[in-house]
Design a protein around this motif. Structure first.
Motif, mmCIF file in Angstrom:
data_model
loop_
_atom_site.group_PDB
_atom_site.id
_atom_site.type_symbol
_atom_site.label_atom_id
_atom_site.label_comp_id
_atom_site.label_asym_id
_atom_site.label_seq_id
_atom_site.Cartn_x
_atom_site.Cartn_y
_atom_site.Cartn_z
ATOM 1 N N LEU A 6 0.827 -1.201 0.000
ATOM 2 C CA LEU A 6 0.000 0.000 0.000
ATOM 3 C C LEU A 6 0.867 1.260 0.000
ATOM 4 O O LEU A 6 0.523 2.264 -0.650
ATOM 5 C CB LEU A 6 -0.936 0.003 1.212
ATOM 6 N N THR A 7 1.964 1.229 0.684
ATOM 7 C CA THR A 7 2.869 2.375 0.717
ATOM 8 C C THR A 7 3.455 2.600 -0.672
ATOM 9 O O THR A 7 3.522 3.743 -1.151
ATOM 10 C CB THR A 7 4.010 2.133 1.744
ATOM 11 N N HIS A 8 3.888 1.534 -1.319
ATOM 12 C CA HIS A 8 4.444 1.667 -2.668
ATOM 13 C C HIS A 8 3.377 2.154 -3.652
ATOM 14 O O HIS A 8 3.654 2.999 -4.518
ATOM 15 C CB HIS A 8 5.007 0.336 -3.151
ATOM 16 N N ILE A 9 2.172 1.631 -3.541
ATOM 17 C CA ILE A 9 1.092 2.069 -4.428
ATOM 18 C C ILE A 9 0.762 3.529 -4.140
ATOM 19 O O ILE A 9 0.545 4.328 -5.057
ATOM 20 C CB ILE A 9 -0.155 1.163 -4.267
ATOM 21 N N LEU A 15 3.278 10.035 -6.965
ATOM 22 C CA LEU A 15 4.248 10.357 -8.013
ATOM 23 C C LEU A 15 3.548 10.554 -9.361
ATOM 24 O O LEU A 15 3.869 11.501 -10.097
ATOM 25 C CB LEU A 15 5.295 9.229 -8.106
ATOM 26 N N VAL A 16 2.581 9.728 -9.692
ATOM 27 C CA VAL A 16 1.821 9.867 -10.938
ATOM 28 C C VAL A 16 1.039 11.166 -10.916
ATOM 29 O O VAL A 16 0.987 11.899 -11.916
ATOM 30 C CB VAL A 16 0.890 8.644 -11.147
ATOM 31 N N LEU A 17 0.405 11.495 -9.772
ATOM 32 C CA LEU A 17 -0.352 12.753 -9.675
ATOM 33 C C LEU A 17 0.575 13.963 -9.810
ATOM 34 O O LEU A 17 0.227 14.942 -10.485
ATOM 35 C CB LEU A 17 -1.115 12.806 -8.357
ATOM 36 N N VAL A 18 1.726 13.910 -9.178
ATOM 37 C CA VAL A 18 2.686 15.017 -9.271
ATOM 38 C C VAL A 18 3.159 15.156 -10.710
ATOM 39 O O VAL A 18 3.249 16.272 -11.261
ATOM 40 C CB VAL A 18 3.873 14.804 -8.295
ATOM 41 N N LEU A 19 3.474 14.038 -11.359
ATOM 42 C CA LEU A 19 3.919 14.081 -12.753
ATOM 43 C C LEU A 19 2.793 14.565 -13.673
ATOM 44 O O LEU A 19 3.030 15.328 -14.607
ATOM 45 C CB LEU A 19 4.421 12.703 -13.201
ATOM 46 N N ALA A 20 1.570 14.160 -13.416
ATOM 47 C CA ALA A 20 0.435 14.615 -14.215
ATOM 48 C C ALA A 20 0.235 16.122 -14.039
ATOM 49 O O ALA A 20 -0.005 16.856 -15.012
ATOM 50 C CB ALA A 20 -0.825 13.856 -13.832
#
Length: 172
Positions: A6-9, A15-20
């Motif tokens: 869960l921590t990795h997800i 990270l995906v939200l920040v990159l988006a």
């Protein structure tokens, strides 16, 4: 292990939200910069066209400049119009035509620069034979004065003609 997963997800999702978010921000920023580049290119094209036109005008001016003095001497100055009536009276005498003239106005409307073509209104009264009047008008046409006739009114009494003319005499 489940907590680690869960921590990795969670970290991956953040990270995906920040990159988006970074991608959206960069796309807006790139769009603004593209608009600025288009605006700059348009301005550059406009200034380039102006420079080309100025270059063409400069070339035309350089081609004409040797003739400017001659052009300025074609038309009389305002002070030289003092001799206008006397010169036309002499031409009338040579053609056996009675002649009177008077100035009737000047183009003083609006702003006129020193280099503009100017005019003074003039009214003529002529009398004499038809051929003499025609010869007089030819003499006036070939004189150093540039005259634009607005109206010509000829009347005949026996073999004598009377003429009323009004127009403009130009000066530089």
């Amino acid at each position: 292990m489940r907590k680690e997963l869960l921590t990795h997800i969670g970290i991956g999702a953040i990270l995906v939200l920040v990159l988006a978010a970074a991608f959206v921000y960069l796309s807006f920023d790139i769009g603004k910069r593209v608009d600025k580049i288009k605006e700059s290119r348009s301005s550059l094209d406009f200034h380039s066209q102006i420079a080309e036109l100025l270059f063409a005008l400069r070339a035309d001016f350089n081609a004409v400049s040797p003739y400017i003095l001659g052009i300025e001497n074609i038309l009389p100055s305002r002070d030289e119009l003092v001799n206008f009536s006397r010169d036309l009276s002499a031409a009338a005498g040579q053609n056996s035509v009675s002649f009177t003239s008077k100035f009737s106005g000047e183009n003083l409307i609006g702003k006129i620069s020193a280099d503009d073509l100017k005019w003074i209104g003039v009214d003529f009264t002529l009398g004499g034979g038809f051929d003499n009047i025609v010869n007089f008008l030819k003499t006036v046409e070939n004189s150093r004065y540039s005259i634009k006739l607005n109206a010509l009114d000829l009347s005949r009494r026996d073999n004598d003609y009377r003429g009323l003319l009004n127009g403009k005499v130009f000066y530089f």
